[in-house]
Enzyme design. Structure first.
Site, PDB file in Angstrom:
ATOM      1  N   SER A  40       3.074  16.122  14.441  1.00 37.29           N
ATOM      2  CA  SER A  40       3.820  16.104  13.186  1.00 37.29           C
ATOM      3  C   SER A  40       3.369  14.864  12.429  1.00 37.29           C
ATOM      4  O   SER A  40       2.850  13.917  13.035  1.00 37.29           O
ATOM      5  CB  SER A  40       5.323  16.025  13.475  1.00 37.29           C
ATOM      6  OG  SER A  40       6.049  15.607  12.334  1.00 37.29           O
ATOM      7  N   ASN A  64       5.329  12.846  11.548  1.00 34.10           N
ATOM      8  CA  ASN A  64       6.278  11.822  11.987  1.00 34.10           C
ATOM      9  C   ASN A  64       5.875  11.106  13.269  1.00 34.10           C
ATOM     10  O   ASN A  64       6.488  10.107  13.628  1.00 34.10           O
ATOM     11  CB  ASN A  64       7.662  12.436  12.145  1.00 34.10           C
ATOM     12  CG  ASN A  64       8.155  13.058  10.856  1.00 34.10           C
ATOM     13  OD1 ASN A  64       7.594  12.809   9.792  1.00 34.10           O
ATOM     14  ND2 ASN A  64       9.176  13.879  10.952  1.00 34.10           N
ATOM     15  N   THR A  90       7.580 -38.956   2.888  1.00 29.47           N
ATOM     16  CA  THR A  90       8.671 -38.007   3.114  1.00 29.47           C
ATOM     17  C   THR A  90       9.521 -37.982   1.852  1.00 29.47           C
ATOM     18  O   THR A  90       9.793 -39.018   1.254  1.00 29.47           O
ATOM     19  CB  THR A  90       9.541 -38.418   4.315  1.00 29.47           C
ATOM     20  OG1 THR A  90      10.085 -39.722   4.089  1.00 29.47           O
ATOM     21  CG2 THR A  90       8.722 -38.429   5.602  1.00 29.47           C
ATOM     22  N   SER A 116      -9.476 -26.207 -19.021  1.00 26.16           N
ATOM     23  CA  SER A 116      -8.690 -26.073 -20.237  1.00 26.16           C
ATOM     24  C   SER A 116      -9.566 -25.646 -21.396  1.00 26.16           C
ATOM     25  O   SER A 116     -10.732 -26.030 -21.492  1.00 26.16           O
ATOM     26  CB  SER A 116      -8.012 -27.411 -20.573  1.00 26.16           C
ATOM     27  OG  SER A 116      -7.363 -27.346 -21.824  1.00 26.16           O
TER      28      SER A 116
END
Length: 467
Positions: free
Chosen positions: A140, A142, A187, A318
């Site tokens: 199948s 499935n 940190t 840019s």
């Protein structure tokens, strides 16, 4: 365009005469135009579908359910497809209604027509070898479709882990190259304590290496398949020995350690392994995104940012600002990460939407898993070749940041006390003086002691503490 006529339960339909697929594929091609991404976009899935059909034909022949001349033709057709033939004929959109039926039938029809040609018959002459009765015998959608998906994901994971391993090696190489570059660790974007740039890059390698292990572990879960369960896992329309024999044949053909699921009804509706695999891909995406955030921060500037590393310039940045060069490769990887994270949410929602004995949303799961792996594979390759391998350390900037940092005061805490260290740090911040100048000025330590305590050997690894 020359056509041929094929028939199904809904009636007659014209098929391009040169098409190796049939009527059900043609209907699906017309019905589903969601992503524009056909099955053929993922060759690993095509090969996995062919292997499932190959294993089924071999098993059906052994059990006396399929004539030898038909089985041989089907297996020969599947071999050709695994070798790369007719992948362009897998034309159905990855996202489709029907829980994957259109994908399964696309495979059945292509294999049937290729097998017919080997028997000297015309395309569509299904009275001699039928897509459903013969190619799909004992199957199948499935069970055949999710089994192929489990196999296809494993195949797709191989180039991903290979490119990831190569990227890891590139980070390790940079770790060695930068092992003598002392800099400030940070940190919460604030100065912390010293480290080497090499340690920073080695950490990138280690964290990605963990994900290779997780991917390989998840692939093991995908080796358990529901082939033989047919419609809902009860095994209707199969021989009692079919499931075990077919899965064993698939393992031999694919080279993967495939095994039958312990409970075929449960396995037919369960999407848990796919959800887990998707979560691992998300985890990898998050890590890659975080690493690329770090690369963009460390290269920021070039005059007014951290500028501790130089990324290789890839293109002008840019249309209005002359000389600007942007970190385009890390930016592209960041966007890849966002998409993979979004794909994981789609997989989660689709898996949760399953109902009773089947999940009809599995095509969305398949599309997103395969798409995420393909994107991550490309991103890893791009990041390694167009960014990491060309990164240079800005040794002067790293040294200047270290010399000007207040964070080195942490190395002196065991020797001058936390209260003195806090006061020195505050004074240095307010006056612009260096920690060294203030400590010597107050007579807390002499120059020789500071040279020893603030040396890389003392600050970068555990050492004996003096009371």
């Amino acid at each position: 365009m020359t056509t041929r006529i094929e028939h199904d339960m809904l009636g007659d339909m014209k098929i391009p005469a040169d098409a190796w697929y049939g009527v059900q594929t043609q209907r699906a091609k017309e019905n589903f135009s969601i992503t524009g991404v056909p099955i053929s976009h993922f060759p690993q899935l095509v090969n996995a579908l062919a292997m499932v059909k190959w294993a089924a034909a071999r098993t059906n022949n052994e059990l006396g359910l399929l004539d030898t001349h038909k089985a041989d033709a089907i297996m020969a057709a599947c071999t050709d497809i695994v070798d790369g033939a007719l992948h362009d004929q897998f034309v159905v959109d990855l996202i489709q209604g029907g829980a994957g039926t259109s994908t399964n039938m696309n495979a059945n029809e292509v294999i049937a027509n290729l097998a017919l040609s080997k028997l000297g018959q015309e395309k569509g002459a299904y009275q001699h070898l039928h897509p459903n009765d013969d190619v799909n015998c004992s199957q199948s959608t499935n069970d055949a479709y999710p089994t192929a998906v489990c196999l296809g994901i494993q195949f797709a994971a191989e180039p991903l882990t290979a490119h990831l391993a190569s990227l890891i090696q590139a980070f390790n190489d940079k770790g060695q190259e930068f092992s003598d570059v002392v800099k400030m660790g940070r940190t919460q974007l604030q100065d912390a304590v010293p480290m080497t740039l090499g340690q920073e890059f080695e950490a990138f390698a280690v964290t990605l290496g963990e994900d290779i292990d997780r991917i390989n572990e998840a692939c093991q879960l995908l080796c358990e398949v529901n082939l033989g369960g047919t419609a809902i896992g009860t095994g209707i329309n199969t021989h009692p020995e079919y499931a075990s024999r077919a899965v064993n044949a698939l393992a031999e053909i694919s080279g993967k350690p495939m095994v039958p699921a312990t409970h075929l009804v449960e396995a037919t509706s369960d999407m848990g392994a796919f959800v887990l695999f998707s979560g691992i891909l998300k985890r990898l995406a998050v890590k890659l995104g975080k690493i690329c955030n770090d690369l963009r921060l460390l290269s920021s500037g070039p005059r007014t940012g951290m500028a501790e590393i130089h990324l290789p310039p890839m293109q002008p940045g840019s249309s209005i600002m002359p000389g600007k060069v942007n970190p385009v490769i890390p930016e592209a990887v960041n966007q890849t990460a966002y998409q993979v994270i979004a794909n994981d949410l789609a997989v989660t929602l689709a898996a949760e939407s399953g109902q009773l004995q089947l999940n009809a949303m599995e095509p969305l799961i398949v599309y997103n898993l395969l798409n995420s792996m393909k994107m991550l594979c490309n991103a890893c390759e791009m990041l390694e070749e167009r960014c990491v391998s060309g990164i240079k350390a800005n040794r002067e900037q790293c040294a200047q940041h270290l010399d000007n940092s207040i964070g080195v005061i942490t190395a002196l805490v065991p020797h001058i006390g936390y209260a003195n260290a806090s006061r020195i740090a505050k004074t240095a911040l307010n006056t612009g003086s260096t920690v060294r100048e203030l400590v010597i000025g107050e007579g807390l330590l002499d120059s020789a002691q500071l040279d020893s305590l603030l040396s890389p050997q003392s600050m970068l690894a555990p050492g004996a503490q003096v009371a």
